[in-house]
Scaffold this active site. Structure first.
Site, PDB file in Angstrom:
ATOM      1  N   GLU A  82      31.695  50.031  37.540  1.00 44.05           N
ATOM      2  CA  GLU A  82      30.685  49.736  36.517  1.00 44.05           C
ATOM      3  C   GLU A  82      29.536  50.744  36.575  1.00 44.05           C
ATOM      4  O   GLU A  82      28.978  50.995  37.635  1.00 44.05           O
ATOM      5  CB  GLU A  82      30.134  48.316  36.697  1.00 44.05           C
ATOM      6  CG  GLU A  82      31.178  47.215  36.528  1.00 44.05           C
ATOM      7  CD  GLU A  82      31.767  47.138  35.115  1.00 44.05           C
ATOM      8  OE1 GLU A  82      31.244  47.804  34.208  1.00 44.05           O
ATOM      9  OE2 GLU A  82      32.759  46.399  34.946  1.00 44.05           O
ATOM     10  N   ARG A  92      29.465  32.888  28.065  1.00 46.82           N
ATOM     11  CA  ARG A  92      30.451  32.291  27.155  1.00 46.82           C
ATOM     12  C   ARG A  92      30.969  30.978  27.719  1.00 46.82           C
ATOM     13  O   ARG A  92      31.319  30.051  26.988  1.00 46.82           O
ATOM     14  CB  ARG A  92      31.605  33.285  26.937  1.00 46.82           C
ATOM     15  CG  ARG A  92      32.599  32.881  25.871  1.00 46.82           C
ATOM     16  CD  ARG A  92      33.493  34.047  25.467  1.00 46.82           C
ATOM     17  NE  ARG A  92      34.050  34.766  26.599  1.00 46.82           N
ATOM     18  CZ  ARG A  92      35.081  34.362  27.330  1.00 46.82           C
ATOM     19  NH1 ARG A  92      35.666  33.228  27.069  1.00 46.82           N
ATOM     20  NH2 ARG A  92      35.523  35.108  28.330  1.00 46.82           N
ATOM     21  N   CYS A 145      28.513  38.316  37.064  1.00 47.09           N
ATOM     22  CA  CYS A 145      28.674  39.636  37.702  1.00 47.09           C
ATOM     23  C   CYS A 145      27.563  40.583  37.271  1.00 47.09           C
ATOM     24  O   CYS A 145      26.949  41.256  38.097  1.00 47.09           O
ATOM     25  CB  CYS A 145      30.040  40.235  37.385  1.00 47.09           C
ATOM     26  SG  CYS A 145      31.353  39.436  38.313  1.00 47.09           S
ATOM     27  N   HIS A 168      34.462  45.905  39.228  1.00 46.12           N
ATOM     28  CA  HIS A 168      35.312  44.817  38.749  1.00 46.12           C
ATOM     29  C   HIS A 168      36.769  45.142  39.094  1.00 46.12           C
ATOM     30  O   HIS A 168      37.181  46.305  39.015  1.00 46.12           O
ATOM     31  CB  HIS A 168      35.185  44.664  37.224  1.00 46.12           C
ATOM     32  CG  HIS A 168      34.185  43.629  36.804  1.00 46.12           C
ATOM     33  ND1 HIS A 168      33.158  43.882  35.924  1.00 46.12           N
ATOM     34  CD2 HIS A 168      34.071  42.312  37.133  1.00 46.12           C
ATOM     35  CE1 HIS A 168      32.459  42.765  35.730  1.00 46.12           C
ATOM     36  NE2 HIS A 168      32.992  41.798  36.453  1.00 46.12           N
TER      37      HIS A 168
HETATM   38  N1  PCA Z   1      33.676  37.600  37.784  1.00 48.86           N
HETATM   39  C1  PCA Z   1      32.697  37.043  36.884  1.00 48.86           C
HETATM   40  C2  PCA Z   1      31.725  36.294  37.754  1.00 48.86           C
HETATM   41  C3  PCA Z   1      32.367  36.188  39.088  1.00 48.86           C
HETATM   42  C4  PCA Z   1      33.532  37.086  39.031  1.00 48.86           C
HETATM   43  O1  PCA Z   1      34.270  37.361  39.991  1.00 48.86           O
HETATM   44  C5  PCA Z   1      32.062  38.083  35.976  1.00 48.86           C
HETATM   45  O2  PCA Z   1      32.698  39.105  35.686  1.00 48.86           O
HETATM   46  O3  PCA Z   1      30.926  37.901  35.552  1.00 48.86           O
END
Ligand code: PCA
Length: 216
Positions: A82, A92, A145, A168
């Site tokens: 990211e 959401r 996140c 991610h």
């Molecule tokens: N993914 C979510 C929150 C926790 C996770 O592992 C997100 O992408 O916001």
């Protein structure tokens, strides 16, 4: 005393029993990126506010040189590095405590966005050379996140020597199988990728020049 790399993963959310981020991150507890640097792994709740409070406590306790937060992004096809954390949350679905902020700042009055301070292009190139699918992403979403990523970058903004960022990762194969076959990645491969990310983040400064970016 050893220097600390703080690595975080998340608890399961959205009806899942498992979160691939914590599956991978917990395996790296105590891992030494080099002779003087050791990983501290912590699990964050998938809850607005509490996740960031737990992260802030760990930052105080361990005073890390490098912080990498990891989360699940179901449907992504690669290790997704990211670039941008935004000061905006718009959930959401409800988090694990039933909170559902709709269109609020993460931190009122703080800057609109922060960039990751990891050498993302060097990492993408290296992971691909190792046979691990990787990409730079320009949105970490607007859920927990991004909330943690933004709070992390806001906190370390006053400590320029600390490098920090967010990654991610795709579903695990078992989750993907149950969901009918979206992209997935094994914990073994994610762990291998995270080791590379940590080593490069300690060494590579500044980032390399590499044609990346998106056209639309
Ligand atoms: N993914 C979510 C929150 C926790 C996770 O592992 C997100 O992408 O916001």
């Amino acid at each position: 005393m050893k220097k600390t790399i703080l690595l975080t993963g998340f608890a399961p959310f959205g009806g899942e029993q498992i979160n691939p981020s914590w599956q991978a991150v917990q395996q790296l507890q105590g891992w030494q990126a080099d002779d003087e640097t050791e990983v501290q792994a912590i699990e964050l709740p998938c809850i607005f506010g509490q996740s960031l409070e737990k992260l802030q406590q760990a930052l105080q306790q361990f005073n890390p040189v490098l912080v990498i937060a990891v989360g699940q992004a179901g449907g992504r096809t690669a290790i997704s590095l990211e670039k941008v954390a935004i000061n905006y949350q718009d959930a959401r679905i409800a988090d694990n405590a039933g909170n559902q902020p709709l269109g609020e700042p993460v931190i009122a009055g703080a800057p609109t966005a922060y960039f990751s301070s990891l050498p993302l292009k060097a990492i993408v190139q290296d992971l691909r050379q190792q046979g691990i699918p990787a990409e730079i992403s320009y949105s970490a979403g607007t859920f927990v996140c991004n909330h943690v990523f933004y709070g992390l970058m806001h906190t370390v903004a006053t400590s320029p020597k600390v490098r920090a960022g967010f990654i991610h990762i795709p579903y695990l194969p078992a989750q993907a199988a149950r969901l009918g076959g979206p992209a997935s990645m094994t914990t073994e491969l994610v762990v291998k990728a995270l080791k590379q990310v940590m080593q490069l983040s300690l060494l590579q400064q500044p980032d390399i020049l590499l044609a990346e970016g998106t056209l639309d």
